[in-house]
Design a protein around this motif. Structure first.
Motif, PDB file in Angstrom:
ATOM      1  N   MET A 197      11.777  -6.903  -0.938  1.00 36.46           N
ATOM      2  CA  MET A 197      10.810  -5.857  -1.217  1.00 36.46           C
ATOM      3  C   MET A 197       9.409  -6.349  -0.852  1.00 36.46           C
ATOM      4  O   MET A 197       9.110  -7.525  -1.000  1.00 36.46           O
ATOM      5  N   GLY A 198       8.553  -5.396  -0.483  1.00 34.85           N
ATOM      6  CA  GLY A 198       7.180  -5.736  -0.132  1.00 34.85           C
ATOM      7  C   GLY A 198       6.337  -5.999  -1.360  1.00 34.85           C
ATOM      8  O   GLY A 198       6.669  -5.592  -2.470  1.00 34.85           O
ATOM      9  N   LYS A 199       5.216  -6.658  -1.136  1.00 32.20           N
ATOM     10  CA  LYS A 199       4.293  -6.969  -2.226  1.00 32.20           C
ATOM     11  C   LYS A 199       3.498  -5.710  -2.576  1.00 32.20           C
ATOM     12  O   LYS A 199       3.015  -4.999  -1.699  1.00 32.20           O
ATOM     13  N   THR A 200       3.367  -5.429  -3.841  1.00 31.79           N
ATOM     14  CA  THR A 200       2.609  -4.276  -4.300  1.00 31.79           C
ATOM     15  C   THR A 200       1.119  -4.615  -4.297  1.00 31.79           C
ATOM     16  O   THR A 200       0.718  -5.682  -4.739  1.00 31.79           O
ATOM     17  N   ASN A 201       0.329  -3.685  -3.780  1.00 26.80           N
ATOM     18  CA  ASN A 201      -1.119  -3.878  -3.792  1.00 26.80           C
ATOM     19  C   ASN A 201      -1.649  -3.738  -5.210  1.00 26.80           C
ATOM     20  O   ASN A 201      -1.150  -2.917  -5.989  1.00 26.80           O
ATOM     21  N   PRO A 202      -2.667  -4.506  -5.551  1.00 31.34           N
ATOM     22  CA  PRO A 202      -3.258  -4.364  -6.890  1.00 31.34           C
ATOM     23  C   PRO A 202      -3.957  -3.016  -7.023  1.00 31.34           C
ATOM     24  O   PRO A 202      -4.439  -2.453  -6.035  1.00 31.34           O
ATOM     25  N   THR A 203      -4.004  -2.501  -8.241  1.00 31.03           N
ATOM     26  CA  THR A 203      -4.736  -1.255  -8.476  1.00 31.03           C
ATOM     27  C   THR A 203      -6.224  -1.528  -8.373  1.00 31.03           C
ATOM     28  O   THR A 203      -6.673  -2.687  -8.416  1.00 31.03           O
ATOM     29  N   TYR A 204      -6.988  -0.461  -8.252  1.00 30.56           N
ATOM     30  CA  TYR A 204      -8.439  -0.627  -8.180  1.00 30.56           C
ATOM     31  C   TYR A 204      -8.965  -1.280  -9.457  1.00 30.56           C
ATOM     32  O   TYR A 204      -9.818  -2.152  -9.412  1.00 30.56           O
ATOM     33  N   ARG A 205      -8.438  -0.866 -10.581  1.00 32.42           N
ATOM     34  CA  ARG A 205      -8.892  -1.461 -11.852  1.00 32.42           C
ATOM     35  C   ARG A 205      -8.564  -2.959 -11.895  1.00 32.42           C
ATOM     36  O   ARG A 205      -9.321  -3.737 -12.461  1.00 32.42           O
ATOM     37  N   ASP A 206      -7.452  -3.342 -11.295  1.00 32.88           N
ATOM     38  CA  ASP A 206      -7.133  -4.777 -11.190  1.00 32.88           C
ATOM     39  C   ASP A 206      -8.197  -5.491 -10.354  1.00 32.88           C
ATOM     40  O   ASP A 206      -8.595  -6.616 -10.684  1.00 32.88           O
ATOM     41  N   THR A 207      -8.646  -4.848  -9.274  1.00 24.86           N
ATOM     42  CA  THR A 207      -9.669  -5.484  -8.434  1.00 24.86           C
ATOM     43  C   THR A 207     -11.000  -5.583  -9.166  1.00 24.86           C
ATOM     44  O   THR A 207     -11.752  -6.531  -8.950  1.00 24.86           O
ATOM     45  N   VAL A 208     -11.276  -4.618 -10.053  1.00 21.37           N
ATOM     46  CA  VAL A 208     -12.513  -4.683 -10.853  1.00 21.37           C
ATOM     47  C   VAL A 208     -12.445  -5.870 -11.803  1.00 21.37           C
ATOM     48  O   VAL A 208     -13.398  -6.644 -11.925  1.00 21.37           O
ATOM     49  N   ARG A 209     -11.299  -6.050 -12.457  1.00 22.54           N
ATOM     50  CA  ARG A 209     -11.133  -7.204 -13.356  1.00 22.54           C
ATOM     51  C   ARG A 209     -11.233  -8.515 -12.580  1.00 22.54           C
ATOM     52  O   ARG A 209     -11.862  -9.474 -13.040  1.00 22.54           O
ATOM     53  N   ALA A 210     -10.628  -8.557 -11.407  1.00 27.47           N
ATOM     54  CA  ALA A 210     -10.698  -9.767 -10.578  1.00 27.47           C
ATOM     55  C   ALA A 210     -12.141 -10.036 -10.142  1.00 27.47           C
ATOM     56  O   ALA A 210     -12.592 -11.186 -10.122  1.00 27.47           O
ATOM     57  N   PHE A 211     -12.868  -8.976  -9.802  1.00 33.18           N
ATOM     58  CA  PHE A 211     -14.282  -9.090  -9.425  1.00 33.18           C
ATOM     59  C   PHE A 211     -15.088  -9.693 -10.569  1.00 33.18           C
ATOM     60  O   PHE A 211     -15.871 -10.626 -10.380  1.00 33.18           O
ATOM     61  N   GLU A 212     -14.869  -9.167 -11.756  1.00 32.15           N
ATOM     62  CA  GLU A 212     -15.592  -9.672 -12.930  1.00 32.15           C
ATOM     63  C   GLU A 212     -15.255 -11.138 -13.193  1.00 32.15           C
ATOM     64  O   GLU A 212     -16.142 -11.945 -13.476  1.00 32.15           O
TER      65      GLU A 212
END
Length: 90
Positions: A1-16
């Motif tokens: 199976m392919g890798k699932t892209n992170p949600t936008y909210r996940d990217t916000v948490r990662a940004f923080e």
């Protein structure tokens, strides 16, 4: 199976998380403003998720700029239509 892209909210948490060292290194008087920028990114998360830009940082920055534009418009309207201050009498 392919890798699932992170949600936008996940990217916000990662940004923080990624910028937490920068946040801690800021002078105390600027830390609240930085947190406010992060908060604005979260405020526009619904639109950011719909945009699904390949580089989430672009969407984060647009969200911050939009929040500033909204605030500027609000302040301009207040200057154009000042409320009468009951403490000031003629």
């Amino acid at each position: 199976m392919g890798k699932t892209n992170p949600t936008y909210r996940d990217t916000v948490r990662a940004f923080e998380t990624e910028w937490s060292t920068y946040h801690r290194a800021l002078r105390t008087q600027h830390q609240d403003q930085f947190q406010q920028l992060i908060h604005q990114v979260r405020n526009f998360a619904d639109a950011g998720g719909m945009q699904n830009h390949p580089d989430p940082m672009t969407t984060h920055l647009i969200s911050m700029l939009l929040a500033h534009e909204c605030r500027l418009t609000e302040l301009e309207l207040q200057l154009e239509n000042p409320r009468s201050d009951p403490a000031i009498t003629d």
